[in-house]
Design a protein around this motif. Structure first.
Motif, PDB file in Angstrom:
ATOM      1  N   LYS A  26     -65.423  19.318  54.915  1.00  0.00           N
ATOM      2  CA  LYS A  26     -65.474  18.518  56.143  1.00  0.00           C
ATOM      3  C   LYS A  26     -64.073  18.284  56.702  1.00  0.00           C
ATOM      4  CE  LYS A  26     -68.163  15.423  54.116  1.00  0.00           C
ATOM      5  NZ  LYS A  26     -68.961  14.177  53.885  1.00  0.00           N
ATOM      6  N   GLY A  27     -63.078  18.245  55.820  1.00  0.00           N
ATOM      7  CA  GLY A  27     -61.711  18.079  56.283  1.00  0.00           C
ATOM      8  C   GLY A  27     -61.107  19.356  56.835  1.00  0.00           C
ATOM      9  N   ILE A  28     -61.479  20.490  56.260  1.00  0.00           N
ATOM     10  CA  ILE A  28     -60.815  21.735  56.643  1.00  0.00           C
ATOM     11  C   ILE A  28     -61.445  22.411  57.854  1.00  0.00           C
ATOM     12  CG2 ILE A  28     -62.063  23.518  55.311  1.00  0.00           C
ATOM     13  CD1 ILE A  28     -59.267  24.488  54.324  1.00  0.00           C
ATOM     14  N   LEU A  29     -62.714  22.129  58.151  1.00  0.00           N
ATOM     15  CA  LEU A  29     -63.354  22.825  59.272  1.00  0.00           C
ATOM     16  C   LEU A  29     -62.678  22.541  60.611  1.00  0.00           C
ATOM     17  CD1 LEU A  29     -67.186  22.837  58.452  1.00  0.00           C
ATOM     18  CD2 LEU A  29     -65.449  24.591  58.061  1.00  0.00           C
ATOM     19  N   PRO A  30     -62.250  21.296  60.899  1.00  0.00           N
ATOM     20  CA  PRO A  30     -61.506  21.088  62.149  1.00  0.00           C
ATOM     21  C   PRO A  30     -60.207  21.892  62.196  1.00  0.00           C
ATOM     22  CG  PRO A  30     -62.284  18.993  61.278  1.00  0.00           C
ATOM     23  CD  PRO A  30     -62.521  20.024  60.213  1.00  0.00           C
ATOM     24  N   PRO A 184     -58.060  14.358  62.965  1.00  0.00           N
ATOM     25  CA  PRO A 184     -58.389  13.095  62.282  1.00  0.00           C
ATOM     26  C   PRO A 184     -57.635  12.942  60.961  1.00  0.00           C
ATOM     27  CG  PRO A 184     -60.371  14.130  63.140  1.00  0.00           C
ATOM     28  CD  PRO A 184     -59.268  15.122  63.338  1.00  0.00           C
ATOM     29  N   SER A 185     -57.094  11.759  60.738  1.00  0.00           N
ATOM     30  CA  SER A 185     -56.347  11.496  59.507  1.00  0.00           C
ATOM     31  C   SER A 185     -57.140  10.614  58.547  1.00  0.00           C
ATOM     32  CB  SER A 185     -55.002  10.845  59.834  1.00  0.00           C
ATOM     33  OG  SER A 185     -55.193   9.661  60.577  1.00  0.00           O
ATOM     34  N   THR A 186     -58.401  10.340  58.883  1.00  0.00           N
ATOM     35  CA  THR A 186     -59.269   9.621  57.953  1.00  0.00           C
ATOM     36  C   THR A 186     -59.877  10.618  56.979  1.00  0.00           C
ATOM     37  OG1 THR A 186     -61.043   9.815  59.590  1.00  0.00           O
ATOM     38  CG2 THR A 186     -59.846   7.727  59.505  1.00  0.00           C
ATOM     39  N   THR A 187     -60.028  10.202  55.737  1.00  0.00           N
ATOM     40  CA  THR A 187     -60.535  11.096  54.692  1.00  0.00           C
ATOM     41  C   THR A 187     -62.058  11.107  54.698  1.00  0.00           C
ATOM     42  OG1 THR A 187     -58.615  10.601  53.309  1.00  0.00           O
ATOM     43  CG2 THR A 187     -60.531  11.590  52.222  1.00  0.00           C
ATOM     44  N   PRO A 188     -62.681  12.283  54.829  1.00  0.00           N
ATOM     45  CA  PRO A 188     -64.147  12.339  54.756  1.00  0.00           C
ATOM     46  C   PRO A 188     -64.643  11.815  53.416  1.00  0.00           C
ATOM     47  CG  PRO A 188     -63.232  14.436  55.524  1.00  0.00           C
ATOM     48  CD  PRO A 188     -62.088  13.619  55.016  1.00  0.00           C
ATOM     49  N   ALA A 189     -65.785  11.139  53.444  1.00  0.00           N
ATOM     50  CA  ALA A 189     -66.399  10.670  52.206  1.00  0.00           C
ATOM     51  C   ALA A 189     -66.919  11.864  51.403  1.00  0.00           C
ATOM     52  CB  ALA A 189     -67.533   9.707  52.507  1.00  0.00           C
ATOM     53  N   PRO A 190     -66.911  11.768  50.073  1.00  0.00           N
ATOM     54  CA  PRO A 190     -67.512  12.834  49.269  1.00  0.00           C
ATOM     55  C   PRO A 190     -69.002  12.970  49.582  1.00  0.00           C
ATOM     56  CG  PRO A 190     -66.182  11.370  47.897  1.00  0.00           C
ATOM     57  CD  PRO A 190     -66.321  10.704  49.237  1.00  0.00           C
ATOM     58  N   GLY A 191     -69.543  14.161  49.367  1.00  0.00           N
ATOM     59  CA  GLY A 191     -70.969  14.382  49.575  1.00  0.00           C
ATOM     60  C   GLY A 191     -71.288  14.737  51.007  1.00  0.00           C
ATOM     61  N   PHE A 192     -72.569  14.737  51.311  1.00  0.00           N
ATOM     62  CA  PHE A 192     -73.019  15.045  52.665  1.00  0.00           C
ATOM     63  C   PHE A 192     -72.895  13.812  53.554  1.00  0.00           C
ATOM     64  CE2 PHE A 192     -75.512  17.975  49.914  1.00  0.00           C
ATOM     65  CZ  PHE A 192     -74.993  19.166  50.393  1.00  0.00           C
ATOM     66  N   GLY A 193     -72.851  14.048  54.863  1.00  0.00           N
ATOM     67  CA  GLY A 193     -72.784  12.940  55.803  1.00  0.00           C
ATOM     68  C   GLY A 193     -71.465  12.930  56.558  1.00  0.00           C
ATOM     69  N   THR A 194     -71.366  12.010  57.513  1.00  0.00           N
ATOM     70  CA  THR A 194     -70.204  11.958  58.394  1.00  0.00           C
ATOM     71  C   THR A 194     -69.318  10.753  58.123  1.00  0.00           C
ATOM     72  OG1 THR A 194     -71.531  10.793  60.048  1.00  0.00           O
ATOM     73  CG2 THR A 194     -71.409  13.199  60.235  1.00  0.00           C
ATOM     74  N   GLY A 195     -69.546  10.070  57.013  1.00  0.00           N
ATOM     75  CA  GLY A 195     -68.769   8.877  56.698  1.00  0.00           C
ATOM     76  C   GLY A 195     -67.357   9.210  56.244  1.00  0.00           C
ATOM     77  N   THR A 196     -66.535   8.162  56.134  1.00  0.00           N
ATOM     78  CA  THR A 196     -65.163   8.309  55.651  1.00  0.00           C
ATOM     79  C   THR A 196     -64.955   7.413  54.440  1.00  0.00           C
ATOM     80  OG1 THR A 196     -64.367   6.585  57.148  1.00  0.00           O
ATOM     81  CG2 THR A 196     -64.299   8.853  57.959  1.00  0.00           C
TER      82      THR A 196
END
Length: 207
Positions: A26-30, A184-196
């Motif tokens: 989720k972090g690398i796709l952007p 974005p400089s917020t860290t994606p949460a582990p797992g599925f979903g769009t949370g941080t």
């Protein structure tokens, strides 16, 4: 120290259902979207799977989409990472199902993924093998999901998009304008979903 090249080669080794693998994806796709063809990006898989048969099947599908319907791979992955719902994502991004099924069958037969799983062959401890990228796993000493390799060098990076952009852009001989973008400089949460998450650990892994 990452060797610098004109067009960096970025290989990300994951397990499709590893929460820390999906986190860095989720972090690398952007970053992949921002840099486009300025880099060679390839998603690869760790040579054992810790999350059962569903992971083996998903990885076969992702491998085939990336190989044969590459223009739809990133959109598929973006969809899959939101909820882990492969079936709806295949439909949503209009994957050619016949071509996918044919590739999965051929690849599965070549690497004996399902056969070995069913016959308890080639396991790593209690985990089934997934040998499509076995040579690269051995080459880099991959020992878990995620493992990020840039220009054939294993690197550590924080998993937010901005940090990953900075890390990858450090591998250019001459960084392109895209490296000046703000992501974005917020860290994606582990797992599925769009949370941080507030935790920025760069070492949590499935291993």
């Amino acid at each position: 120290d990452i060797p610098k090249t004109e067009k960096p080669n970025v290989e990300l080794f994951v397990m499709s259902h590893c929460p820390y693998g999906t986190q860095i994806e989720k972090g690398i796709l952007p970053v992949v979207n921002a840099l486009g063809d300025k880099i060679d990006f390839e998603l690869k898989f760790v040579d054992y799977a810790m999350h059962g048969e569903v992971e083996l099947k998903e990885q076969l599908a992702q491998y085939c989409i990336q190989e044969e319907q590459n223009d739809k791979f990133i959109p598929y992955l973006e969809c899959f990472l939101t909820a882990g719902d492969s079936a709806s994502c295949l439909s949503q991004v209009d994957i050619n199902q016949n071509n996918l099924n044919s590739c999965v069958t051929e690849t599965d037969n070549e690497f004996k993924v399902t056969e070995n799983f069913q016959n308890n062959i080639g396991f790593s401890g209690s985990y089934p093998g997934f040998n499509i990228h076995k040579e690269d796993n051995d080459k880099y000493g991959v020992a878990g999901s995620p493992t990020l390799v840039i220009n054939e060098t294993v690197v550590q990076s924080a998993r937010d998009a901005q940090s990953l952009l900075t890390t990858i852009c450090g591998a250019f001989e001459e960084a392109p304008a895209e490296c000046s973008e703000t992501l974005p400089s917020t860290t994606p949460a582990p797992g599925f979903g769009t949370g941080t998450t507030a935790s920025a650990s760069a070492t949590a892994a499935c291993n």
